[in-house]
Design an enzyme around this catalytic site. Structure first.
Site, mmCIF file in Angstrom:
data_model
loop_
_atom_site.group_PDB
_atom_site.id
_atom_site.type_symbol
_atom_site.label_atom_id
_atom_site.label_comp_id
_atom_site.label_asym_id
_atom_site.label_seq_id
_atom_site.Cartn_x
_atom_site.Cartn_y
_atom_site.Cartn_z
ATOM 1 N N TRP A 64 10.543 58.361 8.140
ATOM 2 C CA TRP A 64 11.161 59.596 7.626
ATOM 3 C C TRP A 64 10.411 60.772 8.252
ATOM 4 O O TRP A 64 9.175 60.801 8.176
ATOM 5 C CB TRP A 64 11.020 59.600 6.098
ATOM 6 C CG TRP A 64 11.602 60.772 5.389
ATOM 7 C CD1 TRP A 64 12.828 61.343 5.598
ATOM 8 C CD2 TRP A 64 10.999 61.516 4.313
ATOM 9 N NE1 TRP A 64 13.023 62.376 4.704
ATOM 10 C CE2 TRP A 64 11.911 62.501 3.915
ATOM 11 C CE3 TRP A 64 9.777 61.435 3.639
ATOM 12 C CZ2 TRP A 64 11.652 63.406 2.881
ATOM 13 C CZ3 TRP A 64 9.518 62.325 2.610
ATOM 14 C CH2 TRP A 64 10.438 63.296 2.244
ATOM 15 N N LYS B 118 17.318 59.407 -5.986
ATOM 16 C CA LYS B 118 18.472 58.592 -5.572
ATOM 17 C C LYS B 118 18.915 57.651 -6.686
ATOM 18 O O LYS B 118 20.102 57.560 -6.976
ATOM 19 C CB LYS B 118 18.127 57.760 -4.337
ATOM 20 C CG LYS B 118 17.055 58.351 -3.438
ATOM 21 C CD LYS B 118 17.579 59.264 -2.382
ATOM 22 C CE LYS B 118 16.412 59.943 -1.670
ATOM 23 N NZ LYS B 118 16.779 60.661 -0.507
ATOM 24 N N ASP C 223 5.541 54.268 -0.112
ATOM 25 C CA ASP C 223 6.606 55.202 -0.498
ATOM 26 C C ASP C 223 7.797 54.384 -0.985
ATOM 27 O O ASP C 223 8.354 53.588 -0.225
ATOM 28 C CB ASP C 223 6.983 56.065 0.722
ATOM 29 C CG ASP C 223 7.960 57.171 0.355
ATOM 30 O OD1 ASP C 223 8.367 57.263 -0.832
ATOM 31 O OD2 ASP C 223 8.327 57.954 1.259
HETATM 32 N N1 KET Z 1 10.516 59.272 0.819
HETATM 33 C C1 KET Z 1 11.523 58.822 1.581
HETATM 34 C C2 KET Z 1 11.326 57.574 2.366
HETATM 35 C C3 KET Z 1 12.729 59.520 1.600
HETATM 36 O O1 KET Z 1 13.710 59.038 2.340
HETATM 37 C C4 KET Z 1 12.884 60.703 0.857
HETATM 38 C C5 KET Z 1 14.118 61.493 0.934
HETATM 39 C C6 KET Z 1 11.802 61.116 0.065
HETATM 40 C C7 KET Z 1 10.638 60.386 0.083
HETATM 41 C C8 KET Z 1 11.876 62.336 -0.775
HETATM 42 O O2 KET Z 1 12.298 62.083 -2.054
HETATM 43 P P1 KET Z 1 12.507 63.312 -3.071
HETATM 44 O O3 KET Z 1 12.465 62.672 -4.399
HETATM 45 O O4 KET Z 1 13.817 63.915 -2.734
HETATM 46 O O5 KET Z 1 11.388 64.258 -2.865
HETATM 47 N N2 KET Z 1 14.934 61.367 1.900
HETATM 48 C C9 KET Z 1 16.238 61.981 2.126
HETATM 49 C C10 KET Z 1 16.332 63.419 1.817
HETATM 50 C C11 KET Z 1 15.322 64.272 2.512
HETATM 51 O O6 KET Z 1 15.143 64.190 3.730
HETATM 52 O O7 KET Z 1 14.688 65.049 1.780
HETATM 53 C C12 KET Z 1 16.671 61.674 3.548
HETATM 54 O O8 KET Z 1 15.920 61.043 4.309
HETATM 55 O O9 KET Z 1 17.789 62.032 3.922
#
Ligand code: KET
Length: 402
Positions: free
Chosen positions: A134, A250, A215
């Site tokens: 990511w 998610k 993660d």
């Molecule tokens: N870790 C990973 C692997 C991940 O894909 C995301 C979010 C997050 C953490 C962040 O989680 P949050 O609870 O929103 O802080 N990924 C999606 C959204 C983004 O880029 O923020 C994505 O990869 O599209």
């Protein structure tokens, strides 16, 4: 003329995922399809409000109370429920009190607080992330002051894992090297380690004295809530001391509530108490304390047996729909290519994402000519597909690939 105080501030180049979402929203084409950001959309292309969440929130409205500051570490009932969800309620590490858990601002907030904590107490350490990962992992750890390297992961030739090279790389890392691992539903590739491969990796981590930072942003989107936490629990079983960032964005479809958890698994309960104190200090100097709204919803769902059962059903339905879309796209592409090209990776990769192998030029063509949006790395978010658009996407991909 006033000279600008900020004239030396460069323009922001934009984020490869979030900025693309803005472009998508401004795209006037009616047939546009968003397969970029990691958000679950339902069959109608809508962001779902889960029924379990709706019921929990409605119940909360009947008992609106005062909103004091939460403690720096977050709400106690939430932290307890989240720790049990991540590690399993009966796990020895949970029962013995050797995990320091705080409520975090989503998965990102957990990663950031964890990174700041590690920087303070392992100042000389460096970070290794999977190649690829990511995009924000690198930005986040660099932002916390770390040098970030990559370990071998995705095999472009086979669409699988470079497991032997990954293992060899881990074996050569310096003690206290921080290794960012994806628990399941790897972002961006959809390629995960099998339980057998985790069992090979974990002793190496233990022997080398590495610090894993796991993660887990997609718990429940791969094979199930417990199955997707396999690596986390196996590391804890093996006595490894490590960090976990989990997110509810998610699996609760609560992106904007910013709910997650940071867990530091320690050798014993007294150490976990001390670590918790320093996590609180890290929170205090960043944002002081977390917000109240989302955590109350999640706590209610996780602790009420009927709501929890409903949530697990809803999560299983999201997981099943993604799998059916993988199959539908696989079939659709199969019809266009008639066996001349192998799209089997769509079926073996897990979670929301698939790595399509499309080049940046092909991704741009897909967007410009067909209004189908992928991330420039070639990552596709399967949950943007539906029975209404999957044939169109298969056709557009075929045109770009041929
Ligand atoms: N870790 C990973 C692997 C991940 O894909 C995301 C979010 C997050 C953490 C962040 O989680 P949050 O609870 O929103 O802080 N990924 C999606 C959204 C983004 O880029 O923020 C994505 O990869 O599209």
């Amino acid at each position: 003329m006033t000279t600008s105080l900020f004239s030396h501030v460069p323009a922001y180049g934009g984020d490869p995922i979030l900025s693309l979402m803005e472009t998508f929203q401004n795209d006037p084409r009616a047939n546009k399809v968003s397969l970029s950001i990691g958000i679950y959309f339902d069959e109608e292309g809508r962001l779902p409000v889960l029924e379990s969440v709706r019921q929990a929130e409605t119940a909360g409205l009947q008992a609106i109370g005062p909103r004091p500051y939460l403690p720096m570490e977050g709400a106690a009932a939430y932290r307890d429920a989240v720790q049990k969800l991540v590690f399993g309620a009966g796990h020895e590490a949970v029962r013995s009190g050797r995990i320091a858990t705080i409520q975090s601002l989503g998965g990102s907030g957990a990663l950031k607080v964890g990174a700041d904590f590690l920087k303070r107490y392992f100042d000389g350490a460096e970070v290794w992330v999977s190649d690829p990962t990511w995009e924000n992992h690198t930005a986040l750890f660099e932002g916390a002051g770390f040098k970030v390297h990559a370990y071998p992961y995705y095999d472009h030739a086979t669409g699988g894992l470079r497991f032997d090279e990954m293992l060899a790389c881990l074996k050569a890392l310096p003690a206290r090297g921080i290794v960012l691992l994806h628990a399941s539903c790897h972002n961006p590739t959809g390629v995960d380690l099998t339980p057998g491969q985790w069992r090979q990796i974990i002793p190496v981590i233990a022997e080398r004295g590495l610090i894993p930072f796991v993660d887990m942003a997609y718990q429940g989107f791969g094979d199930g809530l417990d199955e997707d936490a396999f690596a986390v629990r196996a590391l804890a079983d093996a006595g490894v001391q490590f960090l976990v960032a989990n997110s509810f964005s998610k699996n609760f479809s609560l992106y904007g509530e910013r709910c997650g958890g940071l867990h530091v698994v320690c050798a014993d309960a007294p150490t976990a108490d001390t670590v918790l104190g320093q996590l609180k200090a890290t929170v205090r100097r960043n944002y002081s304390s977390p917000p109240t709204h989302g955590e109350a919803i999640i706590t209610r769902v996780l602790t009420d047996p009927a709501l929890r059962a409903l949530w697990q059903q809803e999560l299983a339905a999201m997981r099943a729909r993604i799998k059916s879309m993988r199959e539908a796209l696989h079939r659709g592409l199969g019809e266009h290519f008639g066996g001349t090209r192998d799209f089997g990776y769509l079926l073996t990769q897990r979670g929301m994402f698939s790595y399509t192998g499309l080049s940046e030029v092909q991704v741009n063509a897909l967007r410009d000519a067909h209004a189908v949006y992928l991330v420039r790395s070639g990552r596709m978010c399967m949950s943007g597909l539906s029975t209404r658009n999957v044939a169109y996407v298969a056709q557009a991909m075929a045109k770009v690939l041929k």
